[in-house]
Design a protein around this motif. Sequence first.
Motif, PDB file in Angstrom:
ATOM      1  N   ASN A  58      25.634  31.087 -13.706  1.00  0.00           N
ATOM      2  CA  ASN A  58      24.749  32.164 -13.284  1.00  0.00           C
ATOM      3  C   ASN A  58      24.068  31.784 -11.984  1.00  0.00           C
ATOM      4  O   ASN A  58      23.728  30.620 -11.768  1.00  0.00           O
ATOM      5  CB  ASN A  58      23.689  32.448 -14.353  1.00  0.00           C
ATOM      6  N   TYR A  59      23.854  32.786 -11.145  1.00  0.00           N
ATOM      7  CA  TYR A  59      23.242  32.563  -9.841  1.00  0.00           C
ATOM      8  C   TYR A  59      22.039  33.469  -9.661  1.00  0.00           C
ATOM      9  O   TYR A  59      22.034  34.604 -10.125  1.00  0.00           O
ATOM     10  CB  TYR A  59      24.263  32.816  -8.718  1.00  0.00           C
ATOM     11  N   ARG A  60      21.037  32.932  -9.004  1.00  0.00           N
ATOM     12  CA  ARG A  60      19.787  33.655  -8.750  1.00  0.00           C
ATOM     13  C   ARG A  60      19.722  34.016  -7.274  1.00  0.00           C
ATOM     14  O   ARG A  60      19.950  33.175  -6.406  1.00  0.00           O
ATOM     15  CB  ARG A  60      18.612  32.762  -9.142  1.00  0.00           C
ATOM     16  N   PHE A  61      19.402  35.270  -6.998  1.00  0.00           N
ATOM     17  CA  PHE A  61      19.219  35.749  -5.634  1.00  0.00           C
ATOM     18  C   PHE A  61      17.984  35.082  -5.044  1.00  0.00           C
ATOM     19  O   PHE A  61      16.920  35.088  -5.644  1.00  0.00           O
ATOM     20  CB  PHE A  61      19.046  37.275  -5.660  1.00  0.00           C
ATOM     21  N   VAL A  62      18.142  34.476  -3.863  1.00  0.00           N
ATOM     22  CA  VAL A  62      16.996  33.816  -3.224  1.00  0.00           C
ATOM     23  C   VAL A  62      16.573  34.486  -1.931  1.00  0.00           C
ATOM     24  O   VAL A  62      15.560  34.122  -1.354  1.00  0.00           O
ATOM     25  CB  VAL A  62      17.232  32.300  -3.010  1.00  0.00           C
TER      26      VAL A  62
ATOM     27  N   THR B 278      25.334  39.423  -7.949  1.00  0.00           N
ATOM     28  CA  THR B 278      24.825  40.791  -7.868  1.00  0.00           C
ATOM     29  C   THR B 278      23.538  40.810  -7.073  1.00  0.00           C
ATOM     30  O   THR B 278      22.621  40.029  -7.339  1.00  0.00           O
ATOM     31  CB  THR B 278      24.569  41.366  -9.272  1.00  0.00           C
ATOM     32  N   ASN B 279      23.475  41.697  -6.088  1.00  0.00           N
ATOM     33  CA  ASN B 279      22.261  41.879  -5.305  1.00  0.00           C
ATOM     34  C   ASN B 279      21.273  42.667  -6.169  1.00  0.00           C
ATOM     35  O   ASN B 279      21.526  43.825  -6.488  1.00  0.00           O
ATOM     36  CB  ASN B 279      22.581  42.643  -4.017  1.00  0.00           C
ATOM     37  N   PRO B 280      20.148  42.063  -6.554  1.00  0.00           N
ATOM     38  CA  PRO B 280      19.196  42.762  -7.424  1.00  0.00           C
ATOM     39  C   PRO B 280      18.496  43.931  -6.728  1.00  0.00           C
ATOM     40  O   PRO B 280      17.916  44.781  -7.390  1.00  0.00           O
ATOM     41  CB  PRO B 280      18.205  41.671  -7.811  1.00  0.00           C
ATOM     42  N   GLN B 281      18.578  43.979  -5.402  1.00  0.00           N
ATOM     43  CA  GLN B 281      17.909  45.046  -4.666  1.00  0.00           C
ATOM     44  C   GLN B 281      18.648  46.371  -4.755  1.00  0.00           C
ATOM     45  O   GLN B 281      18.047  47.421  -4.617  1.00  0.00           O
ATOM     46  CB  GLN B 281      17.703  44.630  -3.210  1.00  0.00           C
TER      47      GLN B 281
ATOM     48  N   LYS C  17      24.611  46.048  -6.388  1.00  0.00           N
ATOM     49  CA  LYS C  17      25.998  45.864  -5.967  1.00  0.00           C
ATOM     50  C   LYS C  17      26.457  44.439  -6.223  1.00  0.00           C
ATOM     51  O   LYS C  17      25.711  43.495  -6.007  1.00  0.00           O
ATOM     52  CB  LYS C  17      26.165  46.203  -4.487  1.00  0.00           C
ATOM     53  N   SER C  18      27.703  44.322  -6.684  1.00  0.00           N
ATOM     54  CA  SER C  18      28.290  43.007  -6.934  1.00  0.00           C
ATOM     55  C   SER C  18      29.184  42.604  -5.774  1.00  0.00           C
ATOM     56  O   SER C  18      29.815  43.448  -5.137  1.00  0.00           O
ATOM     57  CB  SER C  18      29.105  43.027  -8.217  1.00  0.00           C
ATOM     58  N   TYR C  19      29.228  41.305  -5.527  1.00  0.00           N
ATOM     59  CA  TYR C  19      30.030  40.740  -4.449  1.00  0.00           C
ATOM     60  C   TYR C  19      30.714  39.479  -4.956  1.00  0.00           C
ATOM     61  O   TYR C  19      30.218  38.818  -5.865  1.00  0.00           O
ATOM     62  CB  TYR C  19      29.149  40.334  -3.259  1.00  0.00           C
ATOM     63  N   VAL C  20      31.817  39.131  -4.336  1.00  0.00           N
ATOM     64  CA  VAL C  20      32.445  37.836  -4.560  1.00  0.00           C
ATOM     65  C   VAL C  20      32.274  37.067  -3.258  1.00  0.00           C
ATOM     66  O   VAL C  20      32.840  37.426  -2.227  1.00  0.00           O
ATOM     67  CB  VAL C  20      33.934  37.969  -4.930  1.00  0.00           C
TER      68      VAL C  20
ATOM     69  N   LEU D 222      23.349  37.335   2.379  1.00  0.00           N
ATOM     70  CA  LEU D 222      22.719  37.259   1.055  1.00  0.00           C
ATOM     71  C   LEU D 222      22.941  35.836   0.542  1.00  0.00           C
ATOM     72  O   LEU D 222      24.038  35.292   0.650  1.00  0.00           O
ATOM     73  CB  LEU D 222      23.341  38.260   0.090  1.00  0.00           C
ATOM     74  N   PHE D 223      21.895  35.253  -0.041  1.00  0.00           N
ATOM     75  CA  PHE D 223      21.951  33.878  -0.524  1.00  0.00           C
ATOM     76  C   PHE D 223      21.603  33.809  -2.012  1.00  0.00           C
ATOM     77  O   PHE D 223      20.654  34.468  -2.466  1.00  0.00           O
ATOM     78  CB  PHE D 223      20.992  32.974   0.253  1.00  0.00           C
ATOM     79  N   PHE D 224      22.350  32.976  -2.726  1.00  0.00           N
ATOM     80  CA  PHE D 224      22.156  32.786  -4.163  1.00  0.00           C
ATOM     81  C   PHE D 224      22.265  31.283  -4.460  1.00  0.00           C
ATOM     82  O   PHE D 224      23.020  30.577  -3.807  1.00  0.00           O
ATOM     83  CB  PHE D 224      23.248  33.505  -4.952  1.00  0.00           C
ATOM     84  N   VAL D 225      21.504  30.835  -5.451  1.00  0.00           N
ATOM     85  CA  VAL D 225      21.619  29.447  -5.923  1.00  0.00           C
ATOM     86  C   VAL D 225      21.890  29.468  -7.415  1.00  0.00           C
ATOM     87  O   VAL D 225      21.538  30.422  -8.118  1.00  0.00           O
ATOM     88  CB  VAL D 225      20.344  28.612  -5.621  1.00  0.00           C
ATOM     89  N   GLU D 226      22.522  28.402  -7.883  1.00  0.00           N
ATOM     90  CA  GLU D 226      22.837  28.293  -9.307  1.00  0.00           C
ATOM     91  C   GLU D 226      21.561  28.158 -10.130  1.00  0.00           C
ATOM     92  O   GLU D 226      20.647  27.443  -9.734  1.00  0.00           O
ATOM     93  CB  GLU D 226      23.753  27.092  -9.544  1.00  0.00           C
ATOM     94  N   VAL D 227      21.543  28.840 -11.259  1.00  0.00           N
ATOM     95  CA  VAL D 227      20.368  28.790 -12.154  1.00  0.00           C
ATOM     96  C   VAL D 227      20.470  27.557 -13.026  1.00  0.00           C
ATOM     97  O   VAL D 227      21.514  27.224 -13.510  1.00  0.00           O
ATOM     98  CB  VAL D 227      20.274  30.057 -13.027  1.00  0.00           C
TER      99      VAL D 227
END
Length: 73
Positions: free
Chosen positions: A3-7, A37-40, A43-46, A68-73
């Motif tokens: 799982n990844y968290r939007f930062v 997934t962009n929480p804003q 939309k999902s992205y790969v 868009l940046f995400f880090v592992e939860v």
Amino acid sequence: MKNYRFVGKTSKEEFLIKGINVFNERWVHEGSCATVTNPQNGKSYVFSKYISGGVEFVAGKDASGYWLFFVEV
């Protein structure tokens, strides 16, 4: 599955993750991708997974040209 968290997002070449501006470092592609997934807007992205300055993250551009940046939860 990880799982990844939007930062955050940026249109500039400056973004801090754990105090490191990842745009000042060389991005090393980890060789894999992640679905995020962009929480804003929902939309999902790969996007590709990278390591930069010792920080691991997932990043890519959306249709509007924002990084868009995400880090592992």
